[in-house]
Design a protein around this motif. Sequence first.
Motif, PDB file in Angstrom:
ATOM      1  N   PRO A   1       0.887  -1.189   0.123  1.00 54.35           N
ATOM      2  CA  PRO A   1       0.165   0.043  -0.150  1.00 54.35           C
ATOM      3  C   PRO A   1       0.830   1.345  -0.195  1.00 54.35           C
ATOM      4  N   GLY A   2       0.811   2.219  -0.928  1.00 51.99           N
ATOM      5  CA  GLY A   2       1.314   3.245  -1.018  1.00 51.99           C
ATOM      6  C   GLY A   2       2.892   2.938  -1.572  1.00 51.99           C
ATOM      7  N   TRP A   3       3.337   1.907  -2.076  1.00 52.62           N
ATOM      8  CA  TRP A   3       4.623   1.785  -2.649  1.00 52.62           C
ATOM      9  C   TRP A   3       4.497   1.344  -3.890  1.00 52.62           C
ATOM     10  N   ARG A   4       5.475   1.886  -4.881  1.00 53.96           N
ATOM     11  CA  ARG A   4       5.614   1.490  -6.415  1.00 53.96           C
ATOM     12  C   ARG A   4       6.983   1.305  -6.652  1.00 53.96           C
ATOM     13  N   ILE A   5       7.195   0.527  -7.590  1.00 48.04           N
ATOM     14  CA  ILE A   5       8.610   0.282  -8.203  1.00 48.04           C
ATOM     15  C   ILE A   5       8.593  -0.147  -9.484  1.00 48.04           C
ATOM     16  N   GLU A   6       9.500   0.733 -10.235  1.00 50.38           N
ATOM     17  CA  GLU A   6       9.445   0.719 -11.636  1.00 50.38           C
ATOM     18  C   GLU A   6      10.713   0.395 -12.238  1.00 50.38           C
ATOM     19  N   SER A   7      10.512  -0.543 -13.388  1.00 48.22           N
ATOM     20  CA  SER A   7      11.883  -0.987 -13.932  1.00 48.22           C
ATOM     21  C   SER A   7      11.834  -0.349 -15.580  1.00 48.22           C
ATOM     22  N   GLU A   8      13.032   0.091 -15.760  1.00 45.56           N
ATOM     23  CA  GLU A   8      13.095   0.706 -17.073  1.00 45.56           C
ATOM     24  C   GLU A   8      14.468   0.158 -17.604  1.00 45.56           C
ATOM     25  N   SER A   9      14.049  -0.407 -18.956  1.00 42.71           N
ATOM     26  CA  SER A   9      15.115  -1.044 -19.722  1.00 42.71           C
ATOM     27  C   SER A   9      15.278  -0.418 -21.184  1.00 42.71           C
ATOM     28  N   LYS A  10      16.455  -0.193 -21.285  1.00 39.78           N
ATOM     29  CA  LYS A  10      16.941   0.685 -22.679  1.00 39.78           C
ATOM     30  C   LYS A  10      17.623  -0.297 -23.570  1.00 39.78           C
ATOM     31  N   ILE A  11      17.171  -0.288 -24.861  1.00 37.12           N
ATOM     32  CA  ILE A  11      17.569  -1.214 -25.613  1.00 37.12           C
ATOM     33  C   ILE A  11      17.966  -0.354 -26.891  1.00 37.12           C
TER      34      ILE A  11
END
Length: 135
Positions: free
Chosen positions: A50-60
């Motif tokens: 609750p109230g927490w997010r994680i984002e993964s960003e991959s650059k190719i």
Amino acid sequence: MKRILIGLLLGLGVLGFGTSFYGNWKFTLTLLPTLRIYQSTLTLDCAFAPGWRIESESKIYSGGVFKYQNFYIRGGFGDFNVWGKIYFHAQEVRYRKMWVNAEIPVGGGTFRASFNHWASAADYTPTDRKTFGNW
């Protein structure tokens, strides 16, 4: 087959805990002289508490070169908010840099504490120089 089973179990686990999981894929396509993907960014976002997010960003990049992997986290404990990002160079398999901010309301304003770290002077970009001064 094992990978598919693990993926399904993880997916069911995410759904079972009431978390959300979504993503998007942006890319630049060159049409001439040959059709190819010039740059691609895959972003996956997950609410894991609750109230927490994680984002993964991959650059190719063109030719299938997986170059950068970044993780962004945001959340809070009551009025205390935390957000930050960590950067990795996927091709060289190394840590590049990170930053974390924490903020809490104080009186009519807010108090913010920031932490920044770079693995080396080579990872200290012109934008960093402009913001923080020389290495």
